[in-house]
Structures are given as C-alpha cells and as structure tokens.
Write an enzyme that holds these catalytic residues in place. Sequence first.
Site, mmCIF file in Angstrom:
data_model
loop_
_atom_site.group_PDB
_atom_site.id
_atom_site.type_symbol
_atom_site.label_atom_id
_atom_site.label_comp_id
_atom_site.label_asym_id
_atom_site.label_seq_id
_atom_site.Cartn_x
_atom_site.Cartn_y
_atom_site.Cartn_z
ATOM 1 N N HIS A 1 -29.296 -31.023 -31.171
ATOM 2 C CA HIS A 1 -30.630 -30.455 -31.657
ATOM 3 C C HIS A 1 -30.313 -29.507 -32.888
ATOM 4 O O HIS A 1 -29.206 -28.978 -32.884
ATOM 5 C CB HIS A 1 -31.543 -29.488 -30.603
ATOM 6 C CG HIS A 1 -32.369 -30.322 -29.617
ATOM 7 N ND1 HIS A 1 -33.059 -30.959 -30.104
ATOM 8 C CD2 HIS A 1 -32.089 -30.413 -28.452
ATOM 9 C CE1 HIS A 1 -33.612 -31.500 -28.789
ATOM 10 N NE2 HIS A 1 -33.094 -31.138 -28.094
ATOM 11 N N ASP B 1 -26.226 -38.316 -21.546
ATOM 12 C CA ASP B 1 -27.785 -37.850 -22.044
ATOM 13 C C ASP B 1 -27.655 -36.872 -23.042
ATOM 14 O O ASP B 1 -28.297 -35.966 -23.369
ATOM 15 C CB ASP B 1 -28.249 -37.282 -20.556
ATOM 16 C CG ASP B 1 -29.826 -37.086 -21.064
ATOM 17 O OD1 ASP B 1 -30.457 -37.877 -21.819
ATOM 18 O OD2 ASP B 1 -30.743 -36.337 -20.307
ATOM 19 N N ARG C 1 -30.000 -39.801 -32.835
ATOM 20 C CA ARG C 1 -31.118 -39.035 -33.624
ATOM 21 C C ARG C 1 -31.431 -39.830 -34.956
ATOM 22 O O ARG C 1 -31.864 -39.332 -35.958
ATOM 23 C CB ARG C 1 -30.547 -37.665 -34.042
ATOM 24 C CG ARG C 1 -30.391 -36.768 -32.919
ATOM 25 C CD ARG C 1 -31.527 -36.630 -32.071
ATOM 26 N NE ARG C 1 -31.697 -35.804 -31.041
ATOM 27 C CZ ARG C 1 -32.346 -35.625 -30.256
ATOM 28 N NH1 ARG C 1 -33.583 -36.522 -29.992
ATOM 29 N NH2 ARG C 1 -32.676 -34.414 -29.129
#
Length: 419
Positions: free
Chosen positions: A310, A306, A65
């Site tokens: 969030h 993976d 991120r």
Amino acid sequence: MSVLIKNARILDPVAGTDTVGCLGLRKGRIDYRGIRAPKAAYDEVIEAKGLWLMPGIVDLCARMREPGHTQKATMRSEARAALAAGITAVCLPPDTRPVIDNTAVVNRVNRIAKAAAGTYVYMLGALTKGLEGQALSEMSALKQAGCVGVGNGLSPVANTLIARRALEYASSLGITVHVVPLDPSLANGGCAHEGAVATRLGLTSIPVSAETVAMRQWISLVEDTGARIHFGRLSSARGVELLQSAQRRGLPVTADVAAHQLFLTDADLEGFNAMAHVMPPLRQAQDRDALRAAVKSGVIGAICSDHQPHEADAKINPFPLTEPGITALETLLPLSLRLVQDGVLTPLQAVARLSLAPARVLGIERGSLAAGTAADLVLVDPSAAWRLDPAELLSRGRNTPFAGADFKGRALRTWLGAA
C-alpha cells in the site's frame, strides 16, 4: 552462464531428501546433481558450505498492484522484490482492475509481467463475471489462456446455486476453485477478530463463524460435485478442524495460510496498529497455535505471503478506515525459517510448504531439484542475522508489522530457470 554450486545442503521436497552435495546449472536447467563435483567445466563455481539450496518459492497469493493500482506498486517493482526474496513464481488473485474475467485481461497481465522481467507470474481467473457473484465467467476460455485456477477473491458468491454451478463447471474442466472463506453477512464490515481486544478498542468485529460458515457451505458443495477446492488464508482453529474433517473423508480440499497468521495475534492491534490490519483478521493465540500445528502436520499444505503493498496514505486513517493488508514478499522466507528455528517445521518441511505444495495446488511443474528440471533455485544463508528496515525493502510497499524485527536467515541468490 553455467554455474556449479558446491557443498550446499540440498533440500529437495519431491525426492524427500536432505543431503550435502553439488548442483550444476546450464542453459536454465539443472544438468548435474551429485555428492562430488563433476569433471565438466562451469563458468562460475560457488562454494556453498553451510548454505541451503532449495527450489524457488511458489507464492499462492500476491497482489502485484498492476493493472489498476499503480499508485501502490507496479509489476516491475514487486516482481523484482519477489525474485530477490527467493520467490520464483507468484499467483495473482483475480481482483485486479479490470478483473481477470476474460482473455484480453489475461493477455494484458502476461504482457506486463513479461516486461517486468522478474519472477514468473501466474493468474487465477474470476469465478464469476466481474466478481459480482451473479453469472459464471468463461472458465474454459480462461483456462485456455493460461489461468491456473479460478476464484472470486474476497468478493462473495451469495447465491449458493451459482456457487454450485460454478463448481460443476470448474470440475468438468479440471480446474481448482480458490476460495477465501469469509461470510459477508457475518463479517458485517468488521475489521478485527471478535474478542476482548476488539471490544476494548471499540472495533467492529468479525467472528470465527464468518470463516467456518463459509467453509461448511463450500465443503457441502464439494460433497455434491466432487470439485477441487483450495481454501486460501485460513485464520482459525475451528477452520482447521473443518478442513481436517473434510480431508479425512477423502474430499479434494486443500488450504494455505499467510505467514503472518503464524506469528501475529489480535493482541498486535493494541494501540490501533494499522500495520496489523489484515483480512481475514488476526485472531487469538490458540488460533495461531492451531494454524502452526496444521502446517506442521500438513493439513495446511502451503504457506503464502498474501502480499498487499500500500501507499503510505492507506494506513494513516483511523483504524477501521485503513486498508487491510501488509507488504509480505520479503518476509515470507524469513518467517518460514523462523518456524524452523522454533522447532515447528524441519527444513525439508518448510521447503515443501513454500515450493512443492503450492506448485501442486496450481498444477505447475515446480518444486524439484532433479537433474533435467528447470533451474528455479534459491541459495539461502540460514544463519544470516538482519533487522527489517521498511525503507530498505525492494517492494514499493512499506506497510509491514515486522518493522524493526530481528530475523535469522535470508535468500542470498535466486536463479530463474527455463520456462
């Protein structure tokens, strides 16, 4: 500080050995390996009877991120979570913001990763400029800057001539092309597997053919060009069949699967469970079982996280509007150990799928426990019972479908050796 680890179950996928013995670490490298303890002195001695010692995990796909999405997580938070979870190397897909399509971005990511002081961070460069599928990236420059492969992430390369030229360019440079096989027209903005669950919930669906049509196209181009392709995050039994067929014909094609695809199915979407919203979508039980069988046989050589952390708001909208992906660094090893407990994999097979095979896909020297190699190691307690509490995750992401799940086995300590 030098360390001697005594009486551990040493799992070395390079040597193909599963033995009890001792391992000595000094100056970031393995300086001793044997059945008995050496005479040399070490600063720290660890009694590891009943514990496993394995190479550090190499994760083929983890979105840290940063740069570009620091509201979700940072390189520092995720790199440290990875290291605590036994992951000594991660590979970033190219869809950061800005996209990894030039050397300036590669250098920027390297600076961020170095400052984070956690796991080693490798990168895939963009296959096309801006991931737009229209013009080829400067793959040669990206390779020289340190990219270990190229790909287009989840962005399609709709023009097959561009795709073929990309493979020809990559092949001339000896670069592996990483492909997430998902035909955008067939996927049609869907969010769930085409089946009874999606129909009942009224969700726009994604057929298995969205995966297989894309795979057939890329395999045909491999036949023409001889380029190496790695299919990332397979999700279906039919995809496994295509992969196996290509491998039997001697094509240079490999694949990985996300750990959650080996346990969850579209039934886990019941109640509009946004934590199970992933891409590619969770499919049916027979697909999950085929993926497990392929991992066991080695047709699918690697298991990855993976990882997609969030912020909370990303998962609170109506299901189709939630963002796909789960936080997965800290469940990669426990889920893989569950495959051992279920009898799907032997301990040595599980270690190979987590370390040696992904290292070979990336072309990096990791996955070995031989004397003289970098001391990228994980000490694992295979019998440690624990329950996943999202609030206790080191990752900034709390978006996991495994909240409250009971696990057996976890990393106790991780060493990051010399580069």
